[in-house]
Structures are given as C-alpha cells and as structure tokens.
Scaffold this motif. Sequence first.
Motif, PDB file in Angstrom:
ATOM      1  N   ASP A 331       0.823  -1.211   0.000  1.00 55.43           N
ATOM      2  CA  ASP A 331       0.000   0.000   0.000  1.00 55.43           C
ATOM      3  C   ASP A 331       0.857   1.262   0.000  1.00 55.43           C
ATOM      4  N   ASN A 355      -2.672  -0.213  11.593  1.00 58.55           N
ATOM      5  CA  ASN A 355      -4.013  -0.046  11.033  1.00 58.55           C
ATOM      6  C   ASN A 355      -4.222  -0.871   9.766  1.00 58.55           C
ATOM      7  N   ILE A 357      -2.503  -1.349   7.161  1.00 57.93           N
ATOM      8  CA  ILE A 357      -2.050  -0.856   5.869  1.00 57.93           C
ATOM      9  C   ILE A 357      -0.649  -1.417   5.640  1.00 57.93           C
ATOM     10  N   GLU A 416      -6.440   8.763   8.089  1.00 57.06           N
ATOM     11  CA  GLU A 416      -7.783   8.865   7.515  1.00 57.06           C
ATOM     12  C   GLU A 416      -7.704   9.082   6.006  1.00 57.06           C
ATOM     13  N   GLN A 419      -6.563   5.919   4.203  1.00 60.18           N
ATOM     14  CA  GLN A 419      -7.607   4.904   4.160  1.00 60.18           C
ATOM     15  C   GLN A 419      -8.655   5.256   3.117  1.00 60.18           C
ATOM     16  N   ASN A 420      -8.999   6.539   3.037  1.00 57.42           N
ATOM     17  CA  ASN A 420      -9.926   6.995   1.998  1.00 57.42           C
ATOM     18  C   ASN A 420      -9.375   6.709   0.610  1.00 57.42           C
ATOM     19  N   THR A 423      -9.377   3.026  -0.336  1.00 59.68           N
ATOM     20  CA  THR A 423     -10.689   2.441  -0.658  1.00 59.68           C
ATOM     21  C   THR A 423     -11.203   2.952  -1.999  1.00 59.68           C
TER      22      THR A 423
END
Length: 432
Positions: A331, A355, A357, A416, A419-420, A423
Amino acid sequence: MDIKVPRGTQDILPSETAKWQVVEELIRETCRVYHYKEIRTPIFEHTELFTRSVGDTTDIVQKEMYTFQDRGNRSLTLRPEGTASAVRAYVEHKMFGYPDQPVKLYYMGPMFRYERQQAGRYRQFVQLGIEAIGSADPAIDAEVISLAMALYQKAGLKKLKLVINSLGDTESRVAHKEALVNHFEPHIEAFCSDCQNRLQKNPLRILDCKVDRNNPLMETAPSLTDYLNEESAAYFEQVKEYLNILNVPYEVDANLVRGLDYYNHTAFEIMSVAEGFGAITTLAGGGRYNGLVEELGGPASPGIGFAMSIERLLLAIEAENNTWEDLATLDVYVIAMGQAAKKKAVELTYSLRQNNITAEMDYLDRKMKSQMKSADRLKAKFVLLVGDDELEKQSAMLKDLSTGEQQLVPFNSLLEQLQNNLTTQLEEEKND
RNA sequence: GCGGUUGUGGCGAAGUGGUUAACGCAUCGGAUUGUGAUUCCGACAUCCGGGGGUUCAAUUCCCCUCAGUCGCCCCA
C-alpha cells in the motif's frame, strides 16, 4: 556456499509461495464444501505401519522409505504416503465408534520417498489426501472421485483424464492372479527381467509393461474384468452409474493397477493430458481399501481415498497456461530524507501497519531517488515522503504512484486520508 | 539402482590451449543538492562446480568426483 538442499528437495521461495497459498486455499475450501475434516498426523511413524499396510513387496517399502533408528532404538520412517497414518489414527482413536459414519478426513502435508528426482517427482513432496472410512457404498466412491475432479476444475484444469478400474475383492484377485501366473509362466523367459520378477510378486504389473507390450501373450492374457466375482462386478457397475449421475467422464482401463497392496475394488487415477508436461502425468491416484482397518487392528471397516500431488497440480496449471493473481501488494512506501525525518518515518510506518495498511520503508539510508525507485519496483500504491520541509509543517507528502498526483497532508489526518484513498482506488479497480 | 545432458558474476548467456573472460538483465554511483520513465557515463567474475593429470601454459584437452536437470523403473 557449499551446503545445498538435499537431493530431491526444494526451497519454495517467496516468489513462489503465493501460488501455493492460492491452491491450498482452494483445496481447503473444496474439502469444507464436501464436508471433509482435516486431520494432522505425525510426519514419521513406526516403520511397521507402512510395511504392514502398504505391503512389503511394494517398491515403496522395498526401496523408497526413509527409515531410521531413533535414540530409543525404535525403527521409524518418514511417511511415504498418508492413508496408513489416517487409518492408524482412525483405529487408535476408535473413530469407528463415532456416531457419524463414514468418517471423512483430509490432510495436506509433506511425504517422503527416496527416489531419483525428475520432472514432477521429488523426495519430499506435498500431498493432499482424502479418506472416507466406514462406508462401502459405491456412492461414496463416486463422491471421492468427483471431489478430486471438482478440485482440478476449480483450479482451471481442462485437459484431464480419469481412468478407473476394479481390482475386485480378495477372492477375485486371487483367482485372477493364479490365472495370470498360469498364463505367463510357461513363456516367461521371453519377457524382460522386470517381468520375470513380477511374475510371482505382482503378475498384474506385467500387463502394464512397456518393454513387452508387443508380446502376443499380452493380447490373450486373462483380464481382471473377467475374473471379478458377481458381487465385485455389481459394485463396479454401481460406481460407474453414480459417476454418470454426477456427469464425471471416465475411461475404464482393465490394466490400471495401483502400486500399493491395500487396494481392492475401485481403483482410479487422474492424469493430465496437457502438452508440455513431463513424462510423469499422474496427478492423483486412489482407490478402495476395505481390509486395511482390520489389518491395522480395528474392526472390519471399508474405506476409500486418494492422494494428489500439489507439485503436480501446480505444474498442470502452468502447463495449461493459467496465470496467478499477484497477491504481493504494497500500500505505502515511506520515504525519509535525513535522520530527523527517518525517525518520523519509522513511527509512521509502524502506525500504518497497526491499522492494517501494508507499509515498507528504506533501511539502507539511500538517497531519495533510490527510495522512489524501490517504491516503484515494489508496486507501492502510495508514497509518503518526509523531509525537513514536511517536518516543519507537521505533514507528509502523499503521492499516488499511479497518477503521480501528490498533496501535503498533516500528520494527524494522514491515516484517515490514506484509508480513503486506498478504498477509492480499490473501488475504481473493481469498476474497471 | 541405471542412462542422457548440463555446471562460467545475483540472474541469463558467449568464448578461447597463452599477457585485460564478451554481451544482456538486475544492482549500485553519477549526469539531475528533494521525486519513479527514458537516455548517457561509470562500477560490478584474483576467476570459469571440486580434485587430479597432460602441457612451458588450461576456464578451454584427459580422468575422477560432486551437483543440477531430464528420462528408465515406479509412482503423487
């Protein structure tokens, strides 16, 4: 470096393990659907287990076992196959008393045979084994066979051949063996030395001989099929009928013989007919072993199973040009410039991983350009860049490697934001 | 157990009885003091699986050996 892997063994390297995991997953899933439960038995057993079950005239026992004495002077053997262990466990743990029969087991793990290596053959190899013990229903024969076929189909294989035969019950086999010996014995000197040895040991194998296949006595040899007694023949008919019901195509080969002593009635073998395969084409083999539980000290309980080689399955998949999904994804690659930034990078990398990732960073203090190249080569989706400028702003540069776009993101909203981005990228891939 | 074949840098691969063992890929450094492609420049095999022999000289010839690989037997 002069110590290498022992002959016939291999290292499965990180670049290869992904496909193993895919196949293993497929197998476990299939077994789950067919309601077979995993059993794990030791990798070595008392030698006697194999001599008694596999048979002491077989090649496996005579020349292929890894046998050793332990410090207590016991003779132990690295397992050459799995059925014996499964049946031993069935007897030892009194599974014949389980309310639900047949007991349906599977196992996957390394087996050991001392042989010269060749394409698709190793001294340590991995087998999936399936055993259904406690039922003499021809429908379970069909289930076991269809499970193997289903598995290959799920793996994308199309160029398969299923061959079945019936070895009959003991009475049938004895009668046939006698007929064979009578047939060949008067002219045995015309046959190859292997066949001469086979005459008493296992005359059935003579029929399979490639050296003597043109000998006229082959044509006229008594066929096993003709010596099946009524009960054995009827059983075989039912197995075929169930295979028809399941739409599993098969060929009957009256000369199909399996190498282990414990087999009777149904015997089968699945081969790859893909071009570019080595000389060894057998992917799986199995059969019924109605006397084995008794032989190992349990109550008379019928059983059937098969073993398949994972290595050969992998070879077959490749021979049919099926490809593997690349599971190794990264990632984020975190790039640090300077020692102060490195400390932050270590911290960031850790928190990303916390988290879920997937994150990596540079541990060689390389220049930024080199770190970028690494990120590119590792196919990282994003790069997080931290240098003196970013530190000053309490931020990191977040770069999307697929688009080249980058933005400055404060440390406290990094997680945050990432992660956005991850996705949305995932969704875009799905839409493609 | 038997037979074929191969053995040169991280990988692939040329090569010759004789002073520096091609080339490609990869890697690293530089051109470009903080940005992935391409390009250009540079670095990267005290040594050609190991041992012995022939020779003034062997990676190249011979013998042995070890290892990989494929096949026979047999199997998964």
